[in-house]
Design a protein around this motif. Structure first.
Motif, PDB file in Angstrom:
ATOM      1  N   LEU A  42     -52.089  81.578  83.483  1.00 16.29           N
ATOM      2  CA  LEU A  42     -52.072  80.272  82.826  1.00 16.29           C
ATOM      3  C   LEU A  42     -52.674  79.215  83.748  1.00 16.29           C
ATOM      4  CD1 LEU A  42     -51.058  78.478  80.467  1.00 16.29           C
ATOM      5  CD2 LEU A  42     -48.857  78.330  81.634  1.00 16.29           C
ATOM      6  N   MET A  45     -56.480  79.195  83.962  1.00 13.75           N
ATOM      7  CA  MET A  45     -57.207  78.652  82.806  1.00 13.75           C
ATOM      8  C   MET A  45     -57.434  77.151  82.926  1.00 13.75           C
ATOM      9  SD  MET A  45     -55.473  80.455  79.517  1.00 13.75           S
ATOM     10  CE  MET A  45     -56.464  79.498  78.396  1.00 13.75           C
ATOM     11  N   ALA A  47     -58.052  73.361  84.888  1.00 10.88           N
ATOM     12  CA  ALA A  47     -58.913  72.801  85.929  1.00 10.88           C
ATOM     13  C   ALA A  47     -58.149  72.792  87.255  1.00 10.88           C
ATOM     14  CB  ALA A  47     -59.316  71.383  85.545  1.00 10.88           C
ATOM     15  N   MET A  53     -53.628  66.378  83.569  1.00  6.11           N
ATOM     16  CA  MET A  53     -52.667  66.995  82.655  1.00  6.11           C
ATOM     17  C   MET A  53     -51.261  66.438  82.866  1.00  6.11           C
ATOM     18  SD  MET A  53     -54.192  68.914  80.594  1.00  6.11           S
ATOM     19  CE  MET A  53     -52.693  69.457  79.819  1.00  6.11           C
ATOM     20  N   LEU A  57     -50.097  65.302  79.168  1.00 11.44           N
ATOM     21  CA  LEU A  57     -49.066  66.056  78.425  1.00 11.44           C
ATOM     22  C   LEU A  57     -47.830  65.207  78.097  1.00 11.44           C
ATOM     23  CD1 LEU A  57     -48.168  68.777  77.157  1.00 11.44           C
ATOM     24  CD2 LEU A  57     -47.161  69.355  79.361  1.00 11.44           C
ATOM     25  N   LEU A  61     -46.428  64.445  74.375  1.00 16.43           N
ATOM     26  CA  LEU A  61     -45.067  64.832  73.980  1.00 16.43           C
ATOM     27  C   LEU A  61     -44.257  63.626  73.522  1.00 16.43           C
ATOM     28  CD1 LEU A  61     -44.128  67.450  76.748  1.00 16.43           C
ATOM     29  CD2 LEU A  61     -44.787  67.915  74.375  1.00 16.43           C
ATOM     30  N   TRP A  71     -51.216  58.229  73.254  1.00 16.97           N
ATOM     31  CA  TRP A  71     -52.065  59.440  73.363  1.00 16.97           C
ATOM     32  C   TRP A  71     -52.803  59.661  72.036  1.00 16.97           C
ATOM     33  CZ3 TRP A  71     -53.131  63.966  70.935  1.00 16.97           C
ATOM     34  CH2 TRP A  71     -53.934  64.883  71.630  1.00 16.97           C
ATOM     35  N   LYS A  78     -57.304  64.172  66.834  1.00 17.26           N
ATOM     36  CA  LYS A  78     -57.286  65.393  67.657  1.00 17.26           C
ATOM     37  C   LYS A  78     -56.044  66.210  67.306  1.00 17.26           C
ATOM     38  CE  LYS A  78     -58.541  66.415  72.437  1.00 17.26           C
ATOM     39  NZ  LYS A  78     -58.925  65.724  73.672  1.00 17.26           N
ATOM     40  N   MET A  83     -57.634  72.082  68.918  1.00 19.23           N
ATOM     41  CA  MET A  83     -58.201  71.844  70.243  1.00 19.23           C
ATOM     42  C   MET A  83     -58.065  73.093  71.131  1.00 19.23           C
ATOM     43  SD  MET A  83     -56.752  69.277  73.054  1.00 19.23           S
ATOM     44  CE  MET A  83     -56.314  70.437  74.321  1.00 19.23           C
ATOM     45  N   HIS A  84     -56.941  73.775  70.998  1.00 23.65           N
ATOM     46  CA  HIS A  84     -56.695  74.944  71.836  1.00 23.65           C
ATOM     47  C   HIS A  84     -57.407  76.198  71.334  1.00 23.65           C
ATOM     48  CE1 HIS A  84     -53.672  72.394  73.694  1.00 23.65           C
ATOM     49  NE2 HIS A  84     -53.633  73.258  74.682  1.00 23.65           N
ATOM     50  N   PHE A  87     -59.930  77.618  73.662  1.00 21.79           N
ATOM     51  CA  PHE A  87     -59.508  78.269  74.914  1.00 21.79           C
ATOM     52  C   PHE A  87     -59.160  79.726  74.636  1.00 21.79           C
ATOM     53  CE2 PHE A  87     -57.709  73.809  75.702  1.00 21.79           C
ATOM     54  CZ  PHE A  87     -58.838  73.384  76.389  1.00 21.79           C
ATOM     55  N   ILE A  89     -56.833  81.854  74.697  1.00 24.74           N
ATOM     56  CA  ILE A  89     -55.376  82.022  74.869  1.00 24.74           C
ATOM     57  C   ILE A  89     -54.946  83.341  74.234  1.00 24.74           C
ATOM     58  CG2 ILE A  89     -53.105  81.038  74.383  1.00 24.74           C
ATOM     59  CD1 ILE A  89     -54.445  78.280  74.168  1.00 24.74           C
ATOM     60  N   THR A  93     -50.828  84.529  78.137  1.00 24.32           N
ATOM     61  CA  THR A  93     -50.870  83.129  78.589  1.00 24.32           C
ATOM     62  C   THR A  93     -50.034  82.229  77.672  1.00 24.32           C
ATOM     63  OG1 THR A  93     -53.089  83.077  77.595  1.00 24.32           O
ATOM     64  CG2 THR A  93     -52.953  83.081  80.004  1.00 24.32           C
ATOM     65  N   TRP A  97     -46.903  79.912  78.959  1.00 21.76           N
ATOM     66  CA  TRP A  97     -46.718  78.481  78.645  1.00 21.76           C
ATOM     67  C   TRP A  97     -45.304  78.251  78.102  1.00 21.76           C
ATOM     68  CZ3 TRP A  97     -45.381  74.421  75.735  1.00 21.76           C
ATOM     69  CH2 TRP A  97     -46.026  73.197  75.919  1.00 21.76           C
ATOM     70  N   MET A 126     -44.773  76.784  69.009  1.00 22.88           N
ATOM     71  CA  MET A 126     -46.127  76.241  68.930  1.00 22.88           C
ATOM     72  C   MET A 126     -47.045  76.978  69.913  1.00 22.88           C
ATOM     73  SD  MET A 126     -46.336  72.173  68.925  1.00 22.88           S
ATOM     74  CE  MET A 126     -47.878  71.347  69.152  1.00 22.88           C
TER      75      MET A 126
HETATM   76  C1  HEM Z   1     -50.291  78.489  74.448  1.00 19.01           C
HETATM   77  C2  HEM Z   1     -50.548  78.277  75.703  1.00 19.01           C
HETATM   78  C3  HEM Z   1     -51.415  77.132  76.183  1.00 19.01           C
HETATM   79  C4  HEM Z   1     -52.454  77.231  77.035  1.00 19.01           C
HETATM   80  C5  HEM Z   1     -52.943  78.499  77.706  1.00 19.01           C
HETATM   81  C6  HEM Z   1     -53.000  75.902  77.214  1.00 19.01           C
HETATM   82  C7  HEM Z   1     -54.095  75.585  77.980  1.00 19.01           C
HETATM   83  C8  HEM Z   1     -54.691  74.353  78.073  1.00 19.01           C
HETATM   84  C9  HEM Z   1     -55.891  74.056  78.807  1.00 19.01           C
HETATM   85  C10 HEM Z   1     -56.727  75.078  79.589  1.00 19.01           C
HETATM   86  C11 HEM Z   1     -56.148  72.734  78.670  1.00 19.01           C
HETATM   87  C12 HEM Z   1     -57.336  71.957  79.270  1.00 19.01           C
HETATM   88  C13 HEM Z   1     -56.884  71.229  80.490  1.00 19.01           C
HETATM   89  C14 HEM Z   1     -57.596  71.627  81.751  1.00 19.01           C
HETATM   90  O1  HEM Z   1     -58.678  72.203  81.702  1.00 19.01           O
HETATM   91  O2  HEM Z   1     -57.059  71.351  82.841  1.00 19.01           O
HETATM   92  C15 HEM Z   1     -55.106  72.185  77.839  1.00 19.01           C
HETATM   93  C16 HEM Z   1     -55.001  70.876  77.487  1.00 19.01           C
HETATM   94  C17 HEM Z   1     -53.920  70.320  76.865  1.00 19.01           C
HETATM   95  N1  HEM Z   1     -52.856  71.006  76.341  1.00 19.01           N
HETATM   96 FE1  HEM Z   1     -52.575  72.989  76.361  1.00 19.01          FE
HETATM   97  N2  HEM Z   1     -52.274  75.017  76.463  1.00 19.01           N
HETATM   98  C18 HEM Z   1     -51.292  75.723  75.805  1.00 19.01           C
HETATM   99  C19 HEM Z   1     -50.349  75.204  74.951  1.00 19.01           C
HETATM  100  C20 HEM Z   1     -50.135  73.872  74.745  1.00 19.01           C
HETATM  101  C21 HEM Z   1     -49.092  73.304  73.936  1.00 19.01           C
HETATM  102  C22 HEM Z   1     -48.064  74.133  73.143  1.00 19.01           C
HETATM  103  C23 HEM Z   1     -49.207  71.956  74.030  1.00 19.01           C
HETATM  104  C24 HEM Z   1     -48.389  70.874  73.421  1.00 19.01           C
HETATM  105  C25 HEM Z   1     -47.329  71.070  72.702  1.00 19.01           C
HETATM  106  C26 HEM Z   1     -50.330  71.650  74.873  1.00 19.01           C
HETATM  107  C27 HEM Z   1     -50.764  70.395  75.211  1.00 19.01           C
HETATM  108  C28 HEM Z   1     -51.960  70.102  75.842  1.00 19.01           C
HETATM  109  C29 HEM Z   1     -52.461  68.754  76.062  1.00 19.01           C
HETATM  110  C30 HEM Z   1     -51.777  67.444  75.670  1.00 19.01           C
HETATM  111  C31 HEM Z   1     -53.696  68.882  76.690  1.00 19.01           C
HETATM  112  C32 HEM Z   1     -54.612  67.758  77.142  1.00 19.01           C
HETATM  113  C33 HEM Z   1     -55.369  67.216  75.978  1.00 19.01           C
HETATM  114  C34 HEM Z   1     -56.082  65.926  76.345  1.00 19.01           C
HETATM  115  O3  HEM Z   1     -55.382  64.950  76.639  1.00 19.01           O
HETATM  116  O4  HEM Z   1     -57.321  65.914  76.307  1.00 19.01           O
HETATM  117  N3  HEM Z   1     -50.873  72.839  75.300  1.00 19.01           N
HETATM  118  N4  HEM Z   1     -54.244  73.186  77.484  1.00 19.01           N
END
Ligand code: HEM
Length: 132
Positions: A42, A45, A47, A53, A57, A61, A71, A78, A83-84, A87, A89, A93, A97, A126
């Motif tokens: 995780l 994946m 940065a 983040m 995050l 939330l 946000w 968005k 959005m995810h 990735f 996933i 992974t 999470w 989720m």
């Molecule tokens: C299922 C597993 C998940 C994985 C592997 C994952 C992975 C990622 C990755 C790789 C990023 C890009 C950030 C970076 O490159 O540093 C990201 C962004 C983000 N993720 Fe997830 N994520 C997961 C689940 C979730 C869940 C369940 C939530 C919220 C309930 C969430 C909220 C966010 C938010 C808020 C961002 C930043 C978006 C922004 O502000 O541009 N993620 N996630």
């Protein structure tokens, strides 16, 4: 004001303690991700710098739990799920999470417990829903 009315009209965000609690949960979540090898895939994946983040995050939330919507205003239209989708996933992974978030909320131990538990359940579902 009538205490019953106050209790039933407060958002989950306010009931659980507002911004400081969401900051604490997000920081604990990314600390675990950085420090515990159980979340290595995780971590890889994301940065190298998790600071963005740690800011993003908790704001997501907070709005999601009925608090300030900055946000959502900064990211109009968005959707977290779509959005995810970009990735890679998988079940591993997604499970990492869900597990790290479950631990983060348990470690911060916000009150009331019923809201903390509901948040844990919904966020875990989720995250697992994002795994393929
Ligand atoms: C299922 C597993 C998940 C994985 C592997 C994952 C992975 C990622 C990755 C790789 C990023 C890009 C950030 C970076 O490159 O540093 C990201 C962004 C983000 N993720 Fe997830 N994520 C997961 C689940 C979730 C869940 C369940 C939530 C919220 C309930 C969430 C909220 C966010 C938010 C808020 C961002 C930043 C978006 C922004 O502000 O541009 N993620 N996630």
């Amino acid at each position: 004001m009538c205490p019953v009315t106050t209790e039933t009209t407060q958002s989950p965000h306010d009931q659980i303690g507002g911004a400081p609690v969401f900051d604490a949960i997000a920081n604990r979540f990314y600390d675990l991700m950085e420090q515990d090898p159980a979340y290595a895939e995780l971590r890889a994946m994301h940065a190298p710098d998790l600071e963005p983040m740690r800011r993003s995050l908790p704001r997501f939330l907070a709005g999601w739990a009925g608090g300030p919507r900055d946000w959502f205003e900064a990211n109009p239209g968005k959707c977290m799920m779509s959005m995810h989708r970009d990735f890679p996933i998988d079940r591993q992974t997604a499970g990492q999470w869900a597990e790290a978030m479950t631990r983060a909320i348990a470690d911060v131990a916000p009150q009331p417990e019923t809201i903390a538990q509901a948040m844990t359940d919904v966020l875990s579902r989720m995250a697992r829903g994002m795994g393929r």
